[in-house]
Design an enzyme around this catalytic site. Structure first.
Site, PDB file in Angstrom:
ATOM      1  N   THR A   1     -62.853 -28.461 -11.062  1.00 24.64           N
ATOM      2  CA  THR A   1     -63.969 -28.079 -10.174  1.00 24.64           C
ATOM      3  C   THR A   1     -64.619 -29.375  -9.708  1.00 24.64           C
ATOM      4  O   THR A   1     -65.175 -30.116 -10.526  1.00 24.64           O
ATOM      5  CB  THR A   1     -65.004 -27.224 -10.925  1.00 24.64           C
ATOM      6  OG1 THR A   1     -64.370 -26.058 -11.420  1.00 24.64           O
ATOM      7  CG2 THR A   1     -66.138 -26.820  -9.990  1.00 24.64           C
TER       8      THR A   1
ATOM      9  N   LYS B   1     -65.533 -21.650  -4.984  1.00 24.99           N
ATOM     10  CA  LYS B   1     -65.942 -21.767  -6.392  1.00 24.99           C
ATOM     11  C   LYS B   1     -67.444 -22.060  -6.504  1.00 24.99           C
ATOM     12  O   LYS B   1     -68.156 -21.424  -7.286  1.00 24.99           O
ATOM     13  CB  LYS B   1     -65.117 -22.884  -7.033  1.00 24.99           C
ATOM     14  CG  LYS B   1     -65.568 -23.348  -8.384  1.00 24.99           C
ATOM     15  CD  LYS B   1     -65.093 -22.455  -9.488  1.00 24.99           C
ATOM     16  CE  LYS B   1     -65.676 -22.890 -10.830  1.00 24.99           C
ATOM     17  NZ  LYS B   1     -65.465 -21.943 -11.884  1.00 24.99           N
TER      18      LYS B   1
ATOM     19  N   LYS C   1     -73.491 -28.481 -13.657  1.00 28.03           N
ATOM     20  CA  LYS C   1     -72.546 -29.254 -12.834  1.00 28.03           C
ATOM     21  C   LYS C   1     -72.245 -28.505 -11.526  1.00 28.03           C
ATOM     22  O   LYS C   1     -72.310 -29.076 -10.437  1.00 28.03           O
ATOM     23  CB  LYS C   1     -71.245 -29.473 -13.628  1.00 28.03           C
ATOM     24  CG  LYS C   1     -70.142 -30.094 -12.806  1.00 28.03           C
ATOM     25  CD  LYS C   1     -68.782 -30.035 -13.502  1.00 28.03           C
ATOM     26  CE  LYS C   1     -67.681 -30.356 -12.502  1.00 28.03           C
ATOM     27  NZ  LYS C   1     -66.345 -30.219 -13.041  1.00 28.03           N
TER      28      LYS C   1
HETATM   29  P1  NAD Z   1     -62.371 -30.935 -20.808  1.00 30.88           P
HETATM   30  O1  NAD Z   1     -63.374 -32.039 -20.864  1.00 30.88           O
HETATM   31  O2  NAD Z   1     -62.099 -30.138 -22.021  1.00 30.88           O
HETATM   32  O3  NAD Z   1     -60.933 -31.539 -20.308  1.00 30.88           O
HETATM   33  C1  NAD Z   1     -60.797 -32.581 -19.403  1.00 30.88           C
HETATM   34  C2  NAD Z   1     -59.657 -33.460 -19.896  1.00 30.88           C
HETATM   35  O4  NAD Z   1     -59.395 -34.487 -18.940  1.00 30.88           O
HETATM   36  C3  NAD Z   1     -59.968 -34.150 -21.223  1.00 30.88           C
HETATM   37  O5  NAD Z   1     -58.959 -33.842 -22.155  1.00 30.88           O
HETATM   38  C4  NAD Z   1     -60.005 -35.621 -20.866  1.00 30.88           C
HETATM   39  O6  NAD Z   1     -59.532 -36.473 -21.913  1.00 30.88           O
HETATM   40  C5  NAD Z   1     -59.070 -35.647 -19.664  1.00 30.88           C
HETATM   41  N1  NAD Z   1     -59.267 -36.828 -18.811  1.00 30.88           N
HETATM   42  C6  NAD Z   1     -60.426 -37.340 -18.335  1.00 30.88           C
HETATM   43  N2  NAD Z   1     -60.180 -38.417 -17.579  1.00 30.88           N
HETATM   44  C7  NAD Z   1     -58.835 -38.601 -17.585  1.00 30.88           C
HETATM   45  C8  NAD Z   1     -57.978 -39.550 -17.001  1.00 30.88           C
HETATM   46  N3  NAD Z   1     -58.451 -40.558 -16.241  1.00 30.88           N
HETATM   47  N4  NAD Z   1     -56.651 -39.439 -17.216  1.00 30.88           N
HETATM   48  C9  NAD Z   1     -56.159 -38.432 -17.979  1.00 30.88           C
HETATM   49  N5  NAD Z   1     -56.927 -37.498 -18.567  1.00 30.88           N
HETATM   50  C10 NAD Z   1     -58.250 -37.589 -18.368  1.00 30.88           C
HETATM   51  O7  NAD Z   1     -62.813 -30.007 -19.594  1.00 30.88           O
HETATM   52  P2  NAD Z   1     -62.331 -28.501 -19.291  1.00 30.88           P
HETATM   53  O8  NAD Z   1     -63.289 -27.549 -19.906  1.00 30.88           O
HETATM   54  O9  NAD Z   1     -60.874 -28.405 -19.566  1.00 30.88           O
HETATM   55  O10 NAD Z   1     -62.580 -28.445 -17.712  1.00 30.88           O
HETATM   56  C11 NAD Z   1     -61.700 -29.045 -16.773  1.00 30.88           C
HETATM   57  C12 NAD Z   1     -62.144 -28.665 -15.374  1.00 30.88           C
HETATM   58  O11 NAD Z   1     -62.142 -27.239 -15.246  1.00 30.88           O
HETATM   59  C13 NAD Z   1     -63.568 -29.123 -15.035  1.00 30.88           C
HETATM   60  O12 NAD Z   1     -63.583 -29.555 -13.706  1.00 30.88           O
HETATM   61  C14 NAD Z   1     -64.396 -27.866 -15.235  1.00 30.88           C
HETATM   62  O13 NAD Z   1     -65.564 -27.857 -14.424  1.00 30.88           O
HETATM   63  C15 NAD Z   1     -63.418 -26.794 -14.804  1.00 30.88           C
HETATM   64  N6  NAD Z   1     -63.659 -25.456 -15.377  1.00 30.88           N
HETATM   65  C16 NAD Z   1     -63.897 -25.306 -16.704  1.00 30.88           C
HETATM   66  C17 NAD Z   1     -64.127 -24.035 -17.217  1.00 30.88           C
HETATM   67  C18 NAD Z   1     -64.393 -23.825 -18.691  1.00 30.88           C
HETATM   68  O14 NAD Z   1     -64.813 -22.722 -19.058  1.00 30.88           O
HETATM   69  N7  NAD Z   1     -64.152 -24.811 -19.558  1.00 30.88           N
HETATM   70  C19 NAD Z   1     -64.096 -22.912 -16.378  1.00 30.88           C
HETATM   71  C20 NAD Z   1     -63.811 -23.093 -15.028  1.00 30.88           C
HETATM   72  C21 NAD Z   1     -63.588 -24.376 -14.535  1.00 30.88           C
END
Ligand code: NAD
Length: 295
Positions: free
Chosen positions: A96, A171, A246
């Protein structure tokens, strides 16, 4: 079946990648957190040394990263995903992020002969694990048709929202409605309490009346009326208040960029900001009812 490079194996990305493996794809993953990569390997995937290497080997690249900053860097830096991917590769960003970054990255990818969609999701970690996510997809008709089969391995509802960036637009518009409606429903329960009106009575009436909405009927912010809502487990997330903040900030930023008036969206961002600053960022976003009661 395709060779897929999956970058960002966090709470959402890891279960999504595991569903691609279950569907028969070869998944080669990278994350800064090596523990996450090990979990992918344990589930039948492969570990890559960098996002660039994963992209250079893949027919399809999927990214699930925290914010627009990581997406911009990983895709657009010299030697990044756009530089490393072979012509014809399909790129899918499911993070997102802000609409402007999504459109910039798609334009750069297309200039290099790559196909790209923005495909943010709704449905949370449960949806990612169960393969029941909703994908809101921005991109050309042909890019959408190319992406659809791989998205179907991770989700149940796949909607083409229009051109590049429109997935992100959908979204943040949806989540702005959610943030505002959760505050509205919470304010009503707090007011009802102070007026001596029982929460269950308000629910019984409003859930069948013009106050009816998802925040009331599916995710009720007070314990009791909807047994599955986080209110019944001390507001354990779910969808955290920080994530709601966010998304509300992304909506506010987008509204500013196109001069759209969103006073309630901006108000919701300010209220969630104060809630997160009070130390409750990891609490479910429906916990806002307690903040409204106490402040
Ligand atoms: P998270 O923080 O658990 O996962 C993000 C991952 O990206 C982490 O494992 C981190 O180590 C990795 N990362 C960061 N920078 C990096 C890089 N330069 N290279 C490689 N890996 C890297 O977050 P999440 O909950 O999985 O969310 C991911 C996305 O999905 C976000 O944009 C969030 O807004 C969106 N989202 C999350 C949810 C939810 O319920 N968790 C729901 C809808 C949308």
């Amino acid at each position: 079946m395709a060779r897929i490079g999956f970058i960002g194996l966090g709470n959402m990305g890891l279960p999504m990648a595991l569903n691609l493996i279950k569907a028969g794809h070869t998944v080669e993953g990278f994350d800064l957190n090596r523990d996450s990569v090990e979990k992918l390997v344990a589930g039948g995937g492969a570990s890559m040394e960098s996002a660039q290497i994963a992209a250079s080997r893949a027919e399809i690249v999927v990214t699930m990263l925290p914010s627009g900053q990581e997406v911009r860097e990983l895709y657009l830096e010299p030697g990044g995903i756009v530089d490393s991917a072979n012509p014809g590769t399909l790129l899918i960003d499911s993070s997102t992020i802000d609409v402007a970054t999504a459109r910039d990255v798609v334009a750069s990818a297309e200039a290099k002969g790559l196909t790209m969609v923005d495909a943010p999701v709704s449905g949370g970690v449960g949806g990612a694990q169960g393969g029941t996510l909703t994908f809101m997809v921005g991109g050309s008709d042909s890019a959408f048709e190319k992406a659809r089969p791989v998205l179907e391995a991770m989700g149940k509802t796949i909607v083409h929202a229009g051109g590049p960036g429109n997935g992100q637009a959908a979204k943040i518009c949806n989540n702005m409605i959610l943030g505002v409606s959760m505050i509205a429903v919470s304010e009503a329960f707090v007011l009802a309490e102070k007026l001596g009106l029982d929460a269950q009575k308000l629910f019984d009436i409003s859930s069948k009346s013009s106050g009816q909405c998802w925040s009331m009927t599916s995710y009720c912010p007070v314990p009791g009326p909807v047994p599955t809502s986080p209110a019944n487990r001390d507001y354990q997330a779910g969808f955290t208040a920080s994530m709601m903040l966010k998304d509300l900030r992304l909506a506010k930023e987008a509204a500013g960029a196109v001069q759209a008036r969103t006073p309630l969206g901006a108000g919701a961002a300010a209220i969630y900001s104060a809630y997160v600053d009070s130390g409750e960022g990891t609490r479910d976003f429906s916990g806002i009812v307690n903040f409204l009661r106490d402040n």
